[in-house]
Motif scaffolding. Structure first.
Motif, PDB file in Angstrom:
ATOM      1  N   LEU A  91       0.847  -1.181   0.000  1.00 49.42           N
ATOM      2  CA  LEU A  91       0.000   0.000   0.000  1.00 49.42           C
ATOM      3  C   LEU A  91       0.886   1.234   0.000  1.00 49.42           C
ATOM      4  O   LEU A  91       1.879   1.284   0.729  1.00 49.42           O
ATOM      5  CB  LEU A  91      -0.898   0.013   1.236  1.00 49.42           C
ATOM      6  N   TYR A  92       0.519   2.213  -0.819  1.00 52.68           N
ATOM      7  CA  TYR A  92       1.312   3.434  -0.977  1.00 52.68           C
ATOM      8  C   TYR A  92       0.522   4.651  -0.515  1.00 52.68           C
ATOM      9  O   TYR A  92      -0.688   4.751  -0.753  1.00 52.68           O
ATOM     10  CB  TYR A  92       1.699   3.645  -2.446  1.00 52.68           C
ATOM     11  N   GLU A  93       1.236   5.578   0.034  1.00 53.73           N
ATOM     12  CA  GLU A  93       0.642   6.828   0.494  1.00 53.73           C
ATOM     13  C   GLU A  93       0.209   7.717  -0.675  1.00 53.73           C
ATOM     14  O   GLU A  93      -0.780   8.451  -0.574  1.00 53.73           O
ATOM     15  CB  GLU A  93       1.693   7.516   1.366  1.00 53.73           C
ATOM     16  N   ASP A  94       0.926   7.655  -1.792  1.00 56.43           N
ATOM     17  CA  ASP A  94       0.649   8.531  -2.932  1.00 56.43           C
ATOM     18  C   ASP A  94       0.181   7.724  -4.145  1.00 56.43           C
ATOM     19  O   ASP A  94       0.413   6.522  -4.241  1.00 56.43           O
ATOM     20  CB  ASP A  94       1.900   9.326  -3.320  1.00 56.43           C
ATOM     21  N   VAL A  95      -0.455   8.430  -5.092  1.00 58.67           N
ATOM     22  CA  VAL A  95      -0.858   7.793  -6.340  1.00 58.67           C
ATOM     23  C   VAL A  95       0.377   7.378  -7.128  1.00 58.67           C
ATOM     24  O   VAL A  95       1.495   7.805  -6.826  1.00 58.67           O
ATOM     25  CB  VAL A  95      -1.750   8.727  -7.197  1.00 58.67           C
ATOM     26  N   ASP A  96       0.188   6.568  -8.130  1.00 60.60           N
ATOM     27  CA  ASP A  96       1.268   6.072  -8.984  1.00 60.60           C
ATOM     28  C   ASP A  96       2.334   5.291  -8.217  1.00 60.60           C
ATOM     29  O   ASP A  96       3.504   5.311  -8.582  1.00 60.60           O
ATOM     30  CB  ASP A  96       1.906   7.218  -9.783  1.00 60.60           C
ATOM     31  N   TYR A  97       1.903   4.634  -7.137  1.00 59.32           N
ATOM     32  CA  TYR A  97       2.783   3.736  -6.377  1.00 59.32           C
ATOM     33  C   TYR A  97       4.030   4.464  -5.875  1.00 59.32           C
ATOM     34  O   TYR A  97       5.141   3.976  -6.005  1.00 59.32           O
ATOM     35  CB  TYR A  97       3.142   2.508  -7.221  1.00 59.32           C
ATOM     36  N   GLU A  98       3.837   5.602  -5.263  1.00 55.05           N
ATOM     37  CA  GLU A  98       4.940   6.417  -4.757  1.00 55.05           C
ATOM     38  C   GLU A  98       4.687   6.797  -3.306  1.00 55.05           C
ATOM     39  O   GLU A  98       3.595   6.633  -2.783  1.00 55.05           O
ATOM     40  CB  GLU A  98       5.116   7.677  -5.613  1.00 55.05           C
ATOM     41  N   GLY A  99       5.723   7.353  -2.670  1.00 59.53           N
ATOM     42  CA  GLY A  99       5.630   7.802  -1.288  1.00 59.53           C
ATOM     43  C   GLY A  99       5.840   6.641  -0.328  1.00 59.53           C
ATOM     44  O   GLY A  99       6.270   5.547  -0.688  1.00 59.53           O
ATOM     45  N   TYR A 100       5.524   6.892   0.929  1.00 60.50           N
ATOM     46  CA  TYR A 100       5.655   5.876   1.973  1.00 60.50           C
ATOM     47  C   TYR A 100       4.856   4.640   1.572  1.00 60.50           C
ATOM     48  O   TYR A 100       3.732   4.746   1.068  1.00 60.50           O
ATOM     49  CB  TYR A 100       5.160   6.424   3.311  1.00 60.50           C
ATOM     50  N   ALA A 101       5.442   3.459   1.798  1.00 61.11           N
ATOM     51  CA  ALA A 101       4.770   2.207   1.450  1.00 61.11           C
ATOM     52  C   ALA A 101       4.973   1.181   2.557  1.00 61.11           C
ATOM     53  O   ALA A 101       5.984   1.206   3.274  1.00 61.11           O
ATOM     54  CB  ALA A 101       5.304   1.664   0.133  1.00 61.11           C
TER      55      ALA A 101
END
Length: 115
Positions: free
Chosen positions: A80-90
């Motif tokens: 699970l990612y914090e941001d769209v497009d599989y970016e940010g904290y995961a």
């Protein structure tokens, strides 16, 4: 076979292995082997308000963006990612029930199956 023959066979198997020949499956495990969605998203920490269930990854348009508080993983491993497009904290989760940590609680915007 007649019913009494089934019962006798079951009794013999149970005695041979010193344990029941068959075990009841709990609902969560049965769903894992019987099909159904691999991940479920909930709006609350008590797994009561289902937002959606999936067999594949997705972005915020497939779920209520920034609403997920808890998940149930029934199969595979999911990131699970914090941001769209599989970016940010995961964070990656395997089978089980989880209340999301403070960095992901109400912050998930994309997700994908990774195993």
């Amino acid at each position: 076979m007649k019913d009494n023959q089934h019962e006798q066979l079951f009794t013999e198997l149970t005695a041979e292995f010193e344990a029941p020949a068959f075990n009841e499956l709990d609902d969560e495990f049965a769903a894992t082997i019987g099909g159904g969605a691999n991940i479920e998203f909930y709006d609350t920490n008590d797994f009561q308000q289902l937002l959606g269930s999936f067999d594949f990854g997705g972005k915020s348009e497939l779920i209520n963006n920034d609403k997920i508080s808890s998940i149930i993983v029934r199969g595979g491993f999911w990131r699970l990612y914090e941001d769209v497009d599989y970016e940010g904290y995961a964070q990656t989760y395997g089978p089980g029930s989880y209340v999301l940590n403070s960095q992901l609680n109400n912050e998930v915007s994309s997700f994908i199956q990774v195993g």
